[in-house]
Design an enzyme around this catalytic site. Structure first.
Site, short mmCIF file in Angstrom:
data_model
loop_
_atom_site.label_atom_id
_atom_site.label_comp_id
_atom_site.label_asym_id
_atom_site.label_seq_id
_atom_site.Cartn_x
_atom_site.Cartn_y
_atom_site.Cartn_z
N SER A 118 0.83 -1.21 0.00
CA SER A 118 0.00 0.00 0.00
C SER A 118 0.86 1.25 0.00
CB SER A 118 -0.92 -0.01 1.21
OG SER A 118 -0.17 -0.22 2.37
N HIS A 139 -1.74 -2.72 -6.52
CA HIS A 139 -2.34 -2.41 -5.22
C HIS A 139 -3.86 -2.61 -5.30
CE1 HIS A 139 -3.15 0.86 -1.96
NE2 HIS A 139 -3.21 -0.35 -1.46
N GLU A 151 -4.60 -0.16 -8.32
CA GLU A 151 -3.64 0.92 -8.55
C GLU A 151 -2.35 0.25 -9.01
OE1 GLU A 151 -2.49 3.01 -4.92
OE2 GLU A 151 -2.50 4.91 -5.98
N ASN A 189 -3.48 6.14 -1.21
CA ASN A 189 -3.23 6.44 0.21
C ASN A 189 -2.72 7.85 0.46
OD1 ASN A 189 -4.18 4.19 1.62
ND2 ASN A 189 -2.50 2.99 0.78
N1 CAA Z 1 -16.35 -10.86 -0.74
C1 CAA Z 1 -17.35 -10.88 -1.63
N2 CAA Z 1 -18.37 -9.99 -1.60
C2 CAA Z 1 -18.40 -9.10 -0.59
C3 CAA Z 1 -17.40 -9.03 0.39
C4 CAA Z 1 -16.34 -9.97 0.29
N3 CAA Z 1 -15.31 -9.97 1.17
N4 CAA Z 1 -17.69 -8.02 1.24
C5 CAA Z 1 -18.83 -7.47 0.82
N5 CAA Z 1 -19.26 -8.10 -0.30
C6 CAA Z 1 -20.40 -7.75 -1.14
C7 CAA Z 1 -21.74 -8.06 -0.53
O1 CAA Z 1 -22.16 -9.37 -0.82
C8 CAA Z 1 -22.63 -7.03 -1.18
O2 CAA Z 1 -22.97 -7.46 -2.49
P1 CAA Z 1 -24.28 -6.86 -3.28
O3 CAA Z 1 -23.97 -5.41 -3.56
O4 CAA Z 1 -24.33 -7.70 -4.52
O5 CAA Z 1 -25.44 -7.04 -2.37
C9 CAA Z 1 -21.73 -5.81 -1.32
O6 CAA Z 1 -20.38 -6.33 -1.28
C10 CAA Z 1 -21.94 -4.85 -0.20
O7 CAA Z 1 -21.75 -5.54 1.04
P2 CAA Z 1 -22.75 -5.45 2.30
O8 CAA Z 1 -24.17 -5.25 1.82
O9 CAA Z 1 -22.46 -6.58 3.22
O10 CAA Z 1 -22.26 -4.20 3.10
P3 CAA Z 1 -22.09 -2.71 2.68
O11 CAA Z 1 -23.10 -2.26 1.69
O12 CAA Z 1 -21.98 -2.01 3.98
O13 CAA Z 1 -20.67 -2.69 1.93
C11 CAA Z 1 -18.34 -2.47 1.86
C12 CAA Z 1 -19.52 -3.16 2.53
C13 CAA Z 1 -18.24 -2.95 0.41
C14 CAA Z 1 -17.09 -2.91 2.61
C15 CAA Z 1 -18.57 -0.93 1.89
O14 CAA Z 1 -18.81 -0.51 3.20
C16 CAA Z 1 -17.40 -0.14 1.35
O15 CAA Z 1 -17.23 0.02 0.14
N6 CAA Z 1 -16.55 0.39 2.27
C17 CAA Z 1 -15.37 1.15 1.91
C18 CAA Z 1 -14.31 0.19 1.51
C19 CAA Z 1 -13.05 0.90 1.16
O16 CAA Z 1 -12.92 2.10 1.16
N7 CAA Z 1 -12.02 0.09 0.85
C20 CAA Z 1 -10.71 0.60 0.55
C21 CAA Z 1 -9.92 0.58 1.81
S1 CAA Z 1 -8.31 1.19 1.54
C22 CAA Z 1 -7.49 -0.14 0.98
O17 CAA Z 1 -7.95 -1.22 0.88
C23 CAA Z 1 -6.10 0.09 0.56
C24 CAA Z 1 -5.08 0.48 1.51
O18 CAA Z 1 -3.94 0.50 1.07
C25 CAA Z 1 -5.31 0.87 2.91
#
Ligand code: CAA
Length: 281
Positions: A118, A139, A151, A189
């Site tokens: 990251s 990434h 990324e 990031n």
């Molecule tokens: N595997 C498969 N599918 C998944 C999953 C997983 N691990 N987690 C969630 N899903 C799917 C669900 O089945 C659902 O599918 P549908 O849209 O078809 O119904 C969808 O994703 C949404 O999930 P939920 O309904 O359970 O929950 P939600 O609507 O609250 O979404 C979330 C959960 C996708 C995590 C959402 O909250 C989100 O996008 N959060 C922000 C995530 C983010 O910003 N990630 C980047 C972080 S930074 C990073 O990763 C990099 C770094 O270097 C730090």
């Protein structure tokens, strides 16, 4: 590119393996801990069951995908057949450099080596190999099966043909490649972490409470999670370490981790993975 090796069976590694096996690629998932590999398989199965319940895939597709997955406990056994090796080990530059040297010694001469880092410099990882022109950053974002972005980070040595191949591969797994240069924090990031840090500063100054700060960003900016909830989800130790790398890399105090973030990490309040951060889990 047909065969992929993924190093590290943690959250990112199992997510990366998940998307590749689902698209028909053969994946060798490698982790020195057999227990981590078992846990990764059950996580992938659970996440695929969630996709089945949402009608995204069928049970037959799940079984076909799982048949593409093999697990190994060493780089020596899991890497030699791979066309692409994606390193998704722990976010520590010394560990990653040593893994890159081992991969380089075991991989085919034509194999590309990518890191899911990251924020660690791709040039630094490339320098640990004899093939810097075949080293690149890939990434992925968490949760990998859901997030569309990859990324892609070029260092000065990366061969443009390697970038082209990785861009094409990213599209094949139905994700969107965004190519950037090898600068501290890359783009994702560099922009995300100052926002999270600022939210923690505002909270520590008593400007508002955790829930209200998150609500403002969710409702006002259409973010799926507020910055404090997202910090818990990413891991407060990971947030701190990325800010440290940017602070050091740019020599600019605007990236310095907020004292509250530092003390929470010291207390072991790392977010979801430890059961407590800005929220309790
Ligand atoms: N595997 C498969 N599918 C998944 C999953 C997983 N691990 N987690 C969630 N899903 C799917 C669900 O089945 C659902 O599918 P549908 O849209 O078809 O119904 C969808 O994703 C949404 O999930 P939920 O309904 O359970 O929950 P939600 O609507 O609250 O979404 C979330 C959960 C996708 C995590 C959402 O909250 C989100 O996008 N959060 C922000 C995530 C983010 O910003 N990630 C980047 C972080 S930074 C990073 O990763 C990099 C770094 O270097 C730090």
């Amino acid at each position: 590119m047909e065969k992929i090796a993924v190093i590290g069976a943690g959250t990112m590694g199992n997510g990366i393996a998940h998307v590749f096996i689902q698209k028909g690629f053969k994946v060798n998932l490698i982790d020195t801990q057999a227990a981590a590999l078992e846990k990764a398989i059950s996580t992938i199965e659970k996440n695929m069951d969630r996709q089945i319940s949402k009608g995204v895939i069928t049970n037959e597709e799940k079984l076909a995908a799982l048949s593409n997955l093999s697990t190994y406990t060493s780089i020596e056994t899991g890497v030699p057949a791979a066309d692409l090796v994606i390193e998704a080990a722990t976010e520590n530059s010394t560990i990653k450099e040593s893994i890159f040297t081992q991969i380089d010694q075991c991989a085919k001469p034509t194999a590309i080596i990518a890191s899911n880092t990251s924020s660690i410099s791709i040039a630094q990882l490339a320098a640990a190999t004899q093939r810097p022109e075949k080293v690149i950053g890939m990434h992925f974002m968490n949760p990998v099966p859901v997030m569309k972005l990859v990324e892609i980070i070029n260092c000065n040595a990366t061969d443009p043909e390697v970038t082209e191949a990785i861009v094409a591969l990213t599209k094949k797994i139905n994700k969107v490649p965004c190519v950037v240069k090898d600068f501290p924090g890359f783009i994702a990031n560099r922009i995300l972490m100052p926002m999270i840090n600022e939210a923690i500063i505002a909270y520590s100054e008593g400007v508002s409470d955790v829930e209200t700060i998150d609500q403002i960003m969710k409702l006002g900016m259409a973010h799926p999670m507020g910055p404090l909830q997202l910090a818990d989800y990413i891991g407060l130790d990971v947030c701190k370490s990325i800010l440290d790398i940017m602070y050091k890399g740019f020599g600019n105090t605007k990236y310095s981790p907020c004292p509250l973030l530092v003390s929470m990490v010291e207390e072991g309040k790392l977010g979801v993975k430890t059961g407590a951060g800005f929220y309790k889990y």
